[in-house]
Design an enzyme around this catalytic site. Structure first.
Site, PDB file in Angstrom:
ATOM      1  N   THR A   1       7.942   1.004   3.049  1.00 18.49           N
ATOM      2  CA  THR A   1       6.880   0.905   4.052  1.00 18.49           C
ATOM      3  C   THR A   1       7.511   0.231   5.271  1.00 18.49           C
ATOM      4  OG1 THR A   1       6.057  -1.088   2.919  1.00 18.49           O
ATOM      5  CG2 THR A   1       4.916   0.968   2.487  1.00 18.49           C
TER       6      THR A   1
ATOM      7  N   LYS B   1      11.439  -1.174  -3.448  1.00 21.27           N
ATOM      8  CA  LYS B   1      10.949  -1.514  -2.120  1.00 21.27           C
ATOM      9  C   LYS B   1      10.224  -2.844  -2.206  1.00 21.27           C
ATOM     10  CE  LYS B   1       7.298  -0.508  -0.129  1.00 21.27           C
ATOM     11  NZ  LYS B   1       6.194  -1.477  -0.300  1.00 21.27           N
TER      12      LYS B   1
ATOM     13  N   SER C   1      -4.166  -1.392  13.233  1.00 24.61           N
ATOM     14  CA  SER C   1      -4.223  -0.415  14.324  1.00 24.61           C
ATOM     15  C   SER C   1      -3.965   0.959  13.763  1.00 24.61           C
ATOM     16  CB  SER C   1      -3.175  -0.747  15.379  1.00 24.61           C
ATOM     17  OG  SER C   1      -1.890  -0.790  14.789  1.00 24.61           O
TER      18      SER C   1
ATOM     19  N   THR D   1       3.852  -4.935  -1.190  1.00 25.88           N
ATOM     20  CA  THR D   1       3.858  -4.316  -2.505  1.00 25.88           C
ATOM     21  C   THR D   1       5.286  -4.211  -2.977  1.00 25.88           C
ATOM     22  OG1 THR D   1       1.920  -2.978  -2.038  1.00 25.88           O
ATOM     23  CG2 THR D   1       3.357  -2.226  -3.798  1.00 25.88           C
TER      24      THR D   1
END
Lengths: 412, 412
Positions: B160, B186, B412, B197
């Site tokens: 991410t 990750k 956003s 996460t």
């Protein structure tokens, strides 16, 4: 040294007008412990017969003054309080114990009491020997100048990097008569390389024996300071002391206390909560005061743990600093608390608007009032666990760049 | 969306050269779930007979893919893994469950297996329905293009706001034969309004039945990921899956496992620790990697709790960010852990230099090496409790303005 350049918290409240309290004189002096050109030594003298109660940090590595107070508390009587700012006298070994003894003996000689009737607190840098000779040198003139109207000076004298002085006044009825309770506190100020220390000193003219005073104080602390958190770091020096001078006239309170103290207990809890919220309002870098109400937990204890998990979550606190009503992070913080929770029964609201319910966002909920609420200085989070009737409320502040600035600076 | 402007962590490590693994093909696709113009869908296909083990978040509000994997794990067999980045499918209620079913069914149809042999993970924004039709639409072409040499693409496809891809390779001996273990992970990346996460996918060509695989994975996770913390916030989606394709030739491993798996277990722990440290190195805003060694505690469990209390202390982490070897805050964090500790037996060291011992600073200790050590990228803290022989090591990163920047921004 930190503190000089920190602007006053935008959450600051005005200092209240405080009356005098029969049986108590106080004052401050410049002992030059660490700060220059400001009062850093505060003393209170109590009338003979003053009883005392105290609650201290649960940190397993407490400072020497905490050890001193715990031992002194066994006598139940107090004639003096001596507080210095600038040096916490923590992790100072034998020198720390000697400093507490020397300070208490000097104060006791001036007041004419036993050293164990002198209570001590220190806040400031840790790991450096407390130059107690500066305290004992300043005490005679300080003692000679004690007066009954120096509360504002005392509230400032105990500050480290607090950005505003903190005090509160309440009255209570005991057996139909009115008594006064006044307190001052210092909070999440900081002198590199110290951790935040919370100190709170409360006095009343009520006549309450120590055995009745202690459980009331304990419960009031549980209902106030123990419902707040700035950054989850428990100081080595946290101290709340309550002195009852006994100058007021009211029906006799026995050692058992009982219903006659109900209103006093209420007023004390209110006063401590007011002071605790002032401490949170002055939390390092705080820009917003956050109230978290958890309902529907399996017990009050469980609700408290869930509320504290939310209040201590860096992700929740940074989101609020950014004005983001991030209920996803709130759900995460509920889940990580380890308490009974069912994702599919959870409801989350902000500022009175429920945003998520039964395991998901509420489709089409009105975002406008949430956005407006998040832009204010006081943010209210509501979480309903949906499993029982346990509830709890805690308060914290947001996590901002100011916190990093204050705590990431080199010692100097 | 966050992530584009975040510079690569100064603690990043190079991506290793990875060989192929018999019995495993993988690949990525651009499904357009949330990101534009980058792979956000990753698939692995495993040979028939592949066994699987898994360890998941302890968060009580897990995401739908975690629920799916826990149920699928009961079968012990895996034929496919499908991971999407950009949407975590957390707190999405019935729609979330339906998304996992639809995705697993689509993958199962392509692979020719049961849906319960497909494992799923999602990471990204939470509380928004996962547009699973975009996954299922992209899967056929993705499946058709699977190959055995796409590890680097896969490591990037699951990111991410990670600032660098994370992978690790180890070999182990099973009954005299060599097997390979490879994994990708990750970490503490973040897409507003998501929480961090942690996902980790490991594959080996060893042939190990699920009943033997699961306890080894559990122990390796306890020795690696569970010894690290970035910000104390436990994600709703943390997932570690280990797939054993069984393509390697080695003596048979029974369901009981036993000594034959000793070296495999060692290698797996090493690999997971390597990946866990890569995740910490990419912790949000991290500028320094911090290792905390606690010795002399009353038990290993107590040592671990004390080490975690230090690692999660905002005051310790901000001090280190500021290059300050603030042992006073370390003492505070030891004390607040609630574990047995005696202030007057504590010793604290940084970078191999003991600074405090037996309740106080060591007079005249050499500050120069400490200052030099604190200026580096890797900081080592040693704490000896002085009560027993329990020890533990944990790793974390510092708390910097970068963390506030990343997590305080509006959605956003």
């Amino acid at each position: 040294m930190a503190g000089k350049d920190i602007p006053v918290s935008p959450l600051a409240v005005p200092f209240p007008e405080l009356p005098t309290l029969a049986g108590l004189r106080l004052g401050t002096a410049e002992a030059g412990i660490r700060y220059k050109a400001r009062a850093d030594l505060t003393m209170m003298e109590f009338a003979p017969g003053t009883s005392v109660a105290g609650v201290f940090t649960r940190n397993k590595c407490p400072g020497a003054p905490v050890d001193w107070c715990r031992a002194a508390l066994r006598g139940g009587k107090a004639r003096a309080l001596v507080v210095n700012a600038g040096n916490a006298n923590v992790f100072t070994g034998r020198a720390g114990r000697e400093a507490t003894e020397a300070t208490a003996e000097a104060a006791a000689a001036l007041v004419g009491c036993k050293p164990r009737e002198v209570f001590l607190a220190s806040t400031g840098v840790i790991g450096e020997p407390l130059p107690h000779e500066r305290l004992t040198a300043a005490l005679p003139a300080l003692h000679a100048g004690l007066a009954d109207d120096r509360w504002a000076e005392a509230a400032r004298g105990i500050m480290t990097t607090d950005t505003f002085p903190k005090a509160c006044l309440r009255t209570a009825r005991i057996g139909g008569e009115t008594v006064t309770i006044m307190g001052i506190a210092k909070g999440s100020g900081m002198i590199a390389p110290d951790m935040a220390t919370m100190l709170c000193f409360v006095a009343t003219d009520a006549k309450i024996p120590p055995a009745a005073l202690q459980p009331i104080l304990k419960r009031a602390v549980d209902r106030s300071f123990n419902r707040t958190t700035v950054d989850s770091d428990t100081s080595t020096s946290d101290t709340v002391l309550l002195f009852a001078t006994g100058a007021a006239r009211h029906p006799r309170v026995t050692t058992e206390g009982g219903p006659i103290l109900r209103d006093f207990s209420r007023a004390l809890s209110e006063l401590l909560l007011d002071l605790a919220l002032q401490v949170v309002r002055d939390g390092e870098g705080a820009q917003k005061l956050i109230r978290i109400d958890v309902t529907g937990a399996t017990s009050a204890r469980s609700a408290h743990r869930i509320a504290m998990s939310i209040a201590n979550s860096p992700l929740v606190k940074t989101a609020i600093a950014g004005g983001d009503a991030n209920w996803g992070r709130i759900v995460m913080a509920v889940g990580k608390a380890g308490e009974p929770a069912d994702r599919d029964r959870l409801a989350v609201g902000v500022g009175g608007t429920w945003m998520a319910r039964e395991g998901g966002v509420i489709p089409g909920y009105d975002e406008a009032p949430v956005v407006a609420h998040m832009q204010g200085r006081e943010v209210e989070i509501a979480v309903d666990i949906g499993l029982g009737s346990g509830q709890a409320t805690v308060w914290t502040c947001d996590l901002t760049h100011g916190y990093i600035d204050i705590n990431g600076s080199y010692r100097s």
